[in-house]
Design an enzyme around this catalytic site. Structure first.
Site, PDB file in Angstrom:
ATOM      1  N   LEU A  19      -8.382   7.299   1.630  1.00 46.91           N
ATOM      2  CA  LEU A  19      -7.975   8.697   1.836  1.00 46.91           C
ATOM      3  C   LEU A  19      -6.858   8.807   2.860  1.00 46.91           C
ATOM      4  O   LEU A  19      -6.024   9.701   2.788  1.00 46.91           O
ATOM      5  CB  LEU A  19      -9.154   9.541   2.323  1.00 46.91           C
ATOM      6  CG  LEU A  19     -10.378   9.685   1.424  1.00 46.91           C
ATOM      7  CD1 LEU A  19     -11.223  10.853   1.883  1.00 46.91           C
ATOM      8  CD2 LEU A  19      -9.979   9.866  -0.018  1.00 46.91           C
ATOM      9  N   GLN A  20      -6.868   7.920   3.842  1.00 48.02           N
ATOM     10  CA  GLN A  20      -5.934   8.008   4.959  1.00 48.02           C
ATOM     11  C   GLN A  20      -4.473   7.902   4.560  1.00 48.02           C
ATOM     12  O   GLN A  20      -3.612   8.454   5.209  1.00 48.02           O
ATOM     13  CB  GLN A  20      -6.204   6.868   5.953  1.00 48.02           C
ATOM     14  CG  GLN A  20      -7.550   6.932   6.577  1.00 48.02           C
ATOM     15  CD  GLN A  20      -7.969   5.593   7.159  1.00 48.02           C
ATOM     16  OE1 GLN A  20      -7.660   5.282   8.285  1.00 48.02           O
ATOM     17  NE2 GLN A  20      -8.692   4.801   6.398  1.00 48.02           N
ATOM     18  N   ARG A  21      -4.204   7.157   3.491  1.00 53.10           N
ATOM     19  CA  ARG A  21      -2.786   6.869   3.239  1.00 53.10           C
ATOM     20  C   ARG A  21      -2.123   7.791   2.234  1.00 53.10           C
ATOM     21  O   ARG A  21      -0.894   7.882   2.235  1.00 53.10           O
ATOM     22  CB  ARG A  21      -2.602   5.397   2.850  1.00 53.10           C
ATOM     23  CG  ARG A  21      -3.245   4.975   1.563  1.00 53.10           C
ATOM     24  CD  ARG A  21      -3.155   3.450   1.415  1.00 53.10           C
ATOM     25  NE  ARG A  21      -3.482   3.016   0.065  1.00 53.10           N
ATOM     26  CZ  ARG A  21      -3.677   1.761  -0.289  1.00 53.10           C
ATOM     27  NH1 ARG A  21      -3.595   0.805   0.634  1.00 53.10           N
ATOM     28  NH2 ARG A  21      -3.952   1.434  -1.522  1.00 53.10           N
ATOM     29  N   MET A  67      -8.341   2.532   9.065  1.00 50.95           N
ATOM     30  CA  MET A  67      -7.525   1.404   8.597  1.00 50.95           C
ATOM     31  C   MET A  67      -6.704   0.781   9.730  1.00 50.95           C
ATOM     32  O   MET A  67      -6.365   1.454  10.698  1.00 50.95           O
ATOM     33  CB  MET A  67      -6.581   1.851   7.484  1.00 50.95           C
ATOM     34  CG  MET A  67      -7.205   1.844   6.102  1.00 50.95           C
ATOM     35  SD  MET A  67      -5.935   2.164   4.831  1.00 50.95           S
ATOM     36  CE  MET A  67      -6.870   1.793   3.334  1.00 50.95           C
ATOM     37  N   GLY A  68      -6.343  -0.481   9.557  1.00 53.44           N
ATOM     38  CA  GLY A  68      -5.513  -1.176  10.540  1.00 53.44           C
ATOM     39  C   GLY A  68      -5.976  -2.610  10.705  1.00 53.44           C
ATOM     40  O   GLY A  68      -7.043  -2.857  11.243  1.00 53.44           O
ATOM     41  N   GLY A 127       0.830  -1.208   0.000  1.00 48.96           N
ATOM     42  CA  GLY A 127       0.000   0.000   0.000  1.00 48.96           C
ATOM     43  C   GLY A 127       0.858   1.247   0.000  1.00 48.96           C
ATOM     44  O   GLY A 127       1.814   1.344   0.769  1.00 48.96           O
ATOM     45  N   ASP A 162       0.350   1.297   8.960  1.00 51.34           N
ATOM     46  CA  ASP A 162      -0.121   0.494  10.089  1.00 51.34           C
ATOM     47  C   ASP A 162       0.789   0.594  11.306  1.00 51.34           C
ATOM     48  O   ASP A 162       0.404   0.262  12.412  1.00 51.34           O
ATOM     49  CB  ASP A 162      -0.233  -0.984   9.687  1.00 51.34           C
ATOM     50  CG  ASP A 162      -1.347  -1.216   8.689  1.00 51.34           C
ATOM     51  OD1 ASP A 162      -2.263  -0.364   8.628  1.00 51.34           O
ATOM     52  OD2 ASP A 162      -1.305  -2.233   7.975  1.00 51.34           O
ATOM     53  N   GLU A 207     -10.752  -1.146  11.245  1.00 53.98           N
ATOM     54  CA  GLU A 207     -11.332  -2.084  10.274  1.00 53.98           C
ATOM     55  C   GLU A 207     -10.983  -3.536  10.636  1.00 53.98           C
ATOM     56  O   GLU A 207     -11.657  -4.463  10.190  1.00 53.98           O
ATOM     57  CB  GLU A 207     -10.827  -1.772   8.860  1.00 53.98           C
ATOM     58  CG  GLU A 207      -9.316  -1.964   8.708  1.00 53.98           C
ATOM     59  CD  GLU A 207      -8.769  -1.718   7.307  1.00 53.98           C
ATOM     60  OE1 GLU A 207      -9.508  -1.264   6.421  1.00 53.98           O
ATOM     61  OE2 GLU A 207      -7.554  -1.979   7.124  1.00 53.98           O
TER      62      GLU A 207
END
Lengths: 404, 404
Positions: free
Chosen positions: B305-307, B185-186, B18, B143, B242
């Site tokens: 969007l987070q990454r 995320m995670g 990612g 992460d 998640e």
């Protein structure tokens, strides 16, 4: 709209509807415009808009320091709290009771088209009750759908968020190719979804497809469009407005919620569209059904992040929101009894706007949509839209490619 | 890990897994560390990581201007393209063919724990084939789950996005009260979800509940927790990873996908969690079932969007990602044959880190999780976590309240 004198009394300010990143700029603009005016005594912030007025729930704002005001102005969302109540005649009676009790003669309501309608109802009821009230609406909506406005405070910052999100997501989709669907806010107007294209720089940059509520949506056509782009680029980034609807005007999101027996409506009769991933997941499934289950398809729904993200503000938007609030205060204390402020563009280059005094009935409960000239092939937005949008959003981060 | 000489040849750099907002900083760091080294001739970027290597698909990087490199470094996502392939012995044979053909003696692989394992496999296969190769892993993952690292490049910027999103969403939820669920995320580690608390300033600020994968998830307990907060504050903002899973370790998201017969897995065996709103919608429904259908409940899934959000980068994260890449290049060209770079914290105040050379086998395919000391009541994160996270994220926007 004009009277020759401004009554002596207190002012009430409310913030209504969905919050934005700059609605507190307008609040502070009204306060700044009212302070030092001899006819205005207390400046009362209504806690949760009309809902707070009828409960006599006010916050005094006239003595706040400029430093505190500046910090509040830079804070996203509605510092007074908001409401989605739509006052009827009984509700308005309670508003007048509170206004009379507090000697309120100036009323400022910051919000979108539903809120301007609330302001209109309150003002008409005041007139019918011979209660002297100067009532002004201050525009605010990320949907950018107020008539007579070139654009509205709140839109520029939300558009900046959407543009930057798509810039990143385009590069993400390029690095790990597949089909990516992003659902953007917007019930009737596609402005915010169209903003997804602002950061396109290279020829193969996405979004490659953009679906707005101005064009009836067909799932079969959508599947074909996605297939064509995917064949051409081996990837496809798609912007979809949450308000896309079928040829009868029924939003796809509402049809999905109906299947679950799960349609929520607000006091204005609007069905709930945001706060669920159902539309994105439905479109994602439709693509997989069409292109095969092994196709890499992902959907994100930007949701509430778009309107109040801390740290993503258009400086132009912030300044205009402040100026619109100040303008309403100046008008109300210079003898004008009611109205709304419309931001109108005077020139593109250099970018210049003016703040025009319009009637409440001109703006209330009306909806402006995206000009058809910007919509290409029913599934994209032309580069011409950048000329309109660019100055409202301001500078975007630069990106550089190794492969283009 | 050490040899006394560095072979003469070309270098290959790949970006894997990612993408992040700062993975191009590491790419540029490696290029900068290699340039001017007499034993390194060409610097080849592998297009889409190992997938590009086996297709001889390279981009020459040694002659790019510093200005171009600086602009690429600031661009989110992986400029070379990425891949999720996991090379087996056959795949590695093809990698060696390409390496031999191109006289590649230096291999840099920027990625997370799966990517460090890829680097390990390639390096071990090289040794088994008597092919002299200096192979280095450069850490990257939002992460934050690489062992021996205080934190990893990419995490700080993603954490900044999550913190700023929650700052805005907390104010949004305060303005229009209700229950709001945000899915972050995670997969195995709750670091990014825990970052949701970084912007809390006032006592009633959310998130009020935080669910991380380190604690088994019970839907009944979740419903009770939400009810208690809602009764206390008339609102509730919730951060959910998640990767939350039941007591048997099965992710809730996977159980939902199984119901649809719709579980996707990558080459590393990881089931797909992101790119759908199903988990948020499931939790939303559970709250409505518990508190009644009229309760205002919304769910957003932050998704991709987070990454890679353009314009939301932690300066510390950017600088450390660059330094980690440069460090790997320096080690590889000073006689070290393999390893990874671990960022280790030397002091909190002033914040200082060092870049330590560790073995590939120490980091490959291992997962670090959030220290239990930060988890409160199985449903929140303690303020102590700010001391750890603050310097990694850097300054957040300030917010100011009228009502606190």
């Amino acid at each position: 709209m004009a009277s020759n004198q401004s009554p002596r009394g207190n002012a009430v300010i409310g913030q209504s509807g969905g919050p934005t990143a700059v609605i507190n700029q307008s609040l502070v603009g009204v306060v700044e415009g009212l302070r030092g005016k001899p006819m205005v005594e207390k400046i009362l912030g209504a806690h949760h808009a009309v809902a707070g007025i009828v409960k006599n729930d006010f916050i005094e704002l006239q003595d706040l320091s400029q430093d505190k005001l500046d910090r509040v102005a830079k804070t996203p969302s509605a510092a007074l709290g908001s409401s989605r109540d739509k006052p009827d005649a009984d509700y308005c009676k309670k508003i007048f009771d509170a206004f009379e009790k507090n000697n309120v003669r100036y009323f400022f309501y910051i919000g979108g088209n539903d809120s301007s309608d609330t302001c209109r109802i309150v003002q008409e009821q005041a007139a019918a009750n011979n209660y002297e009230l100067h009532a002004f609406h201050v525009p605010k909506t990320i949907d950018n759908d107020l008539v007579l406005n070139d654009h509205t405070p709140g839109f520029g910052s939300a558009a900046k968020f959407v543009a930057q999100a798509f810039m990143g997501d385009n590069l993400d989709n390029k690095a790990l190719p597949g089909i990516k669907i992003d659902v953007v806010m917007g019930r009737h107007a596609g402005f915010l979804t169209a903003a997804s294209m602002l950061g396109r720089k290279y020829e193969d940059d996405g979004p490659h497809l953009v679906y707005v509520p101005e064009v009836p949506f067909s799932i079969e056509q959508f599947q074909k469009d996605v297939e064509a782009t995917y064949k051409r680029l081996s990837r496809c980034l798609i912007a979809v407005s949450e308000g896309i609807h079928d040829e009868h005007g029924t939003p796809i999101a509402v049809k999905l919620a109906e299947k679950d027996g799960n349609v929520e409506r607000d006091a204005h009769g609007n069905p709930q569209l945001s706060g669920t991933g159902a539309l994105g997941d439905y479109l994602s499934k439709a693509v997989k059904e069409h292109l095969g289950p092994k196709t890499r398809v992902r959907a994100d729904t930007f949701g509430y992040l778009q309107r109040c993200f801390a740290g993503c503000v258009s400086p132009t938007d912030a300044a205009e929101a402040r100026a619109a609030g100040r303008c309403a205060a100046e008008l109300a204390t210079s003898g004008e009894t009611s109205g709304s402020i419309a931001i109108q563009r005077v020139s593109d280059s250099p970018y210049k706007v003016e703040y025009k005094h319009i009637k409440l009935t001109d703006v209330a409960a009306k909806t402006q949509v995206l000009d058809k000239k910007y919509i290409v092939n029913d599934n994209n937005i032309s580069d011409e839209f950048k000329k309109y949008l660019g100055p409202i959003v301001g500078e975007l981060p630069d990106v550089e490619s190794l492969t283009n």
